[in-house]
Design a protein around this motif. Structure first.
Motif, mmCIF file in Angstrom:
data_model
loop_
_atom_site.group_PDB
_atom_site.id
_atom_site.type_symbol
_atom_site.label_atom_id
_atom_site.label_comp_id
_atom_site.label_asym_id
_atom_site.label_seq_id
_atom_site.Cartn_x
_atom_site.Cartn_y
_atom_site.Cartn_z
ATOM 1 N N UNK A 79 26.551 26.244 88.069
ATOM 2 C CA UNK A 79 27.511 27.414 87.061
ATOM 3 C C UNK A 79 28.528 27.560 87.202
ATOM 4 N N UNK A 80 29.628 26.671 85.834
ATOM 5 C CA UNK A 80 31.274 27.268 85.312
ATOM 6 C C UNK A 80 31.212 27.888 84.051
ATOM 7 N N UNK A 81 31.661 29.230 84.183
ATOM 8 C CA UNK A 81 32.368 30.374 83.252
ATOM 9 C C UNK A 81 32.865 29.103 82.113
ATOM 10 N N UNK A 82 32.605 29.013 81.042
ATOM 11 C CA UNK A 82 33.378 28.220 79.978
ATOM 12 C C UNK A 82 34.785 28.260 79.743
ATOM 13 N N UNK A 83 35.365 30.105 80.280
ATOM 14 C CA UNK A 83 36.412 30.814 79.675
ATOM 15 C C UNK A 83 37.540 30.411 80.963
ATOM 16 N N UNK A 136 39.949 22.485 84.619
ATOM 17 C CA UNK A 136 39.836 21.140 84.191
ATOM 18 C C UNK A 136 39.139 20.294 85.389
ATOM 19 N N UNK A 137 37.972 19.075 84.523
ATOM 20 C CA UNK A 137 37.394 18.569 86.019
ATOM 21 C C UNK A 137 38.363 18.244 86.826
ATOM 22 N N UNK A 138 39.260 17.924 85.929
ATOM 23 C CA UNK A 138 40.884 16.692 87.367
ATOM 24 C C UNK A 138 41.423 18.195 88.412
ATOM 25 N N UNK A 139 41.544 19.391 88.084
ATOM 26 C CA UNK A 139 41.658 20.231 88.951
ATOM 27 C C UNK A 139 40.579 20.684 90.000
ATOM 28 N N UNK A 182 36.949 10.010 81.435
ATOM 29 C CA UNK A 182 37.681 9.703 79.985
ATOM 30 C C UNK A 182 37.722 12.011 79.613
ATOM 31 N N UNK A 183 37.123 12.540 80.906
ATOM 32 C CA UNK A 183 36.940 14.047 80.300
ATOM 33 C C UNK A 183 37.608 14.442 81.479
ATOM 34 N N UNK A 184 38.359 13.830 82.173
ATOM 35 C CA UNK A 184 39.832 14.730 83.388
ATOM 36 C C UNK A 184 40.193 16.252 82.383
ATOM 37 N N UNK A 185 40.371 16.296 81.238
ATOM 38 C CA UNK A 185 41.380 17.083 80.971
ATOM 39 C C UNK A 185 40.235 18.517 80.324
ATOM 40 N N UNK A 186 38.881 17.894 80.576
ATOM 41 C CA UNK A 186 38.019 19.041 79.770
ATOM 42 C C UNK A 186 37.888 20.217 80.788
ATOM 43 N N UNK A 187 37.460 21.400 80.385
ATOM 44 C CA UNK A 187 37.220 22.414 81.134
ATOM 45 C C UNK A 187 35.930 22.365 81.583
ATOM 46 N N UNK A 188 35.851 22.388 82.629
ATOM 47 C CA UNK A 188 34.312 22.760 83.423
ATOM 48 C C UNK A 188 33.532 23.069 82.744
ATOM 49 N N UNK A 248 24.588 17.223 82.772
ATOM 50 C CA UNK A 248 24.689 16.364 83.090
ATOM 51 C C UNK A 248 25.535 16.067 83.339
ATOM 52 N N UNK A 249 26.628 16.237 82.853
ATOM 53 C CA UNK A 249 28.454 15.668 83.097
ATOM 54 C C UNK A 249 28.269 16.541 84.233
ATOM 55 N N UNK A 250 28.249 17.989 84.522
ATOM 56 C CA UNK A 250 29.118 18.581 85.200
ATOM 57 C C UNK A 250 27.704 18.332 86.532
ATOM 58 N N UNK A 251 26.979 17.595 86.530
ATOM 59 C CA UNK A 251 26.583 16.802 87.738
ATOM 60 C C UNK A 251 26.998 15.786 87.909
#
Length: 250
Positions: free
Chosen positions: A79-83, A87-90, A124-130, A136-139
């Motif tokens: 579980x990742x807090x939206x705020x 990022x995914x890359x981080x 392509x989601x590298x700069x999205x926040x977790x 499914x994407x988090x998995x």
């Protein structure tokens, strides 16, 4: 090559609840092994026992061909807090370098991180926040993270939960590639059709080991209802005592 794993009379209970009893099975090295069974049958508990994360009775040996290799693990979910400004890359870089966020990561680390994300279709989601990603994407990101150290043994607990069809295709293709590299894969899975496509060895667990064998043999249509019945046809008696309890994996 990945290790073989042998379990001998493995039992587990939480207080008075018998979860696993008399599990004895050998898992061949360099193969994909799928643990299946009804909810509450002890699948995740068996994985945790192999990882040494919970006390168990009996013996579990992870047999490396040479020196001890690396282990990758993907839990059911995180579980990742939206705020949270992560990022995914981080996330991948932190797990790769074990450095604080404010450190400057070198180009080599970033290239490796993006390459692993690409294997799961997540570059392509590298700069999205977790916290912005679907479950499914988090998995898929967790799976990419588990591959960073090029593990010889990969343990996955329901890795396709919440994944869309595209994510499942990436997962199945990657599992096939890893087996070709002679990694040992141990995965809890619930999708019968998907497991048939993996060409794996299947182990059906419902407190006890019900059946083991090639997926094409175990997952025959006329056997499915019996194998995955929530009711334990073989009672799990109270044979797990308070004597020798082992929490280490050799």
């Amino acid at each position: 090559m990945g290790p073989s794993i042998s379990l001998n009379d493995v039992g587990l209970r939480y207080e008075n609840n018998i979860v696993l009893q008399d599990i004895s099975v050998s898992l061949d090295a360099g193969k994909c092994h799928v643990i299946m069974g009804p909810n509450g049958g002890g699948k995740t508990s068996l994985l945790r026992s192999i990882l040494g994360l919970t006390p168990f009775k009996g013996e579990i040996n992870v047999n490396w061909t040479d020196s001890k290799g690396k282990i990758g693990y993907v839990p059911q979910k995180a579980t990742f807090e939206p705020s949270l400004p992560l990022t995914v890359l981080d996330f991948i870089l932190l797990n790769q370098s074990r450095s604080p966020l404010f450190f400057n990561f070198n180009k080599k680390h970033k290239v490796k991180a993006l390459a692993q994300l690409a294997r799961l279709g997540m570059a392509d989601r590298a700069m999205f926040r977790m916290g912005q990603l679907s479950g499914g994407e988090q998995q898929r990101v967790l799976f990419a993270q588990a591959l960073l150290d090029n593990p010889d043994l990969l343990i996955l607990d329901e890795p396709t939960n919440g994944m869309d069809d595209q994510g499942v295709r990436y997962f199945e293709s990657l599992i096939s590639d890893l087996v070709k590299e002679q990694k040992t894969i141990l995965v809890v899975h619930h999708d019968i059709s998907a497991v048939r496509r993996l060409e794996a060895t299947v182990h059906v667990v419902n407190g006890v080991l019900i059946e083991s064998g090639d997926a094409s043999e175990v997952l025959q249509t006329n056997k499915i209802e019996q194998l995955f019945n929530h009711y334990r046809s073989t009672p799990v008696s109270d044979v797990v005592n308070d004597s020798t309890v082992n929490s280490e994996v050799a």
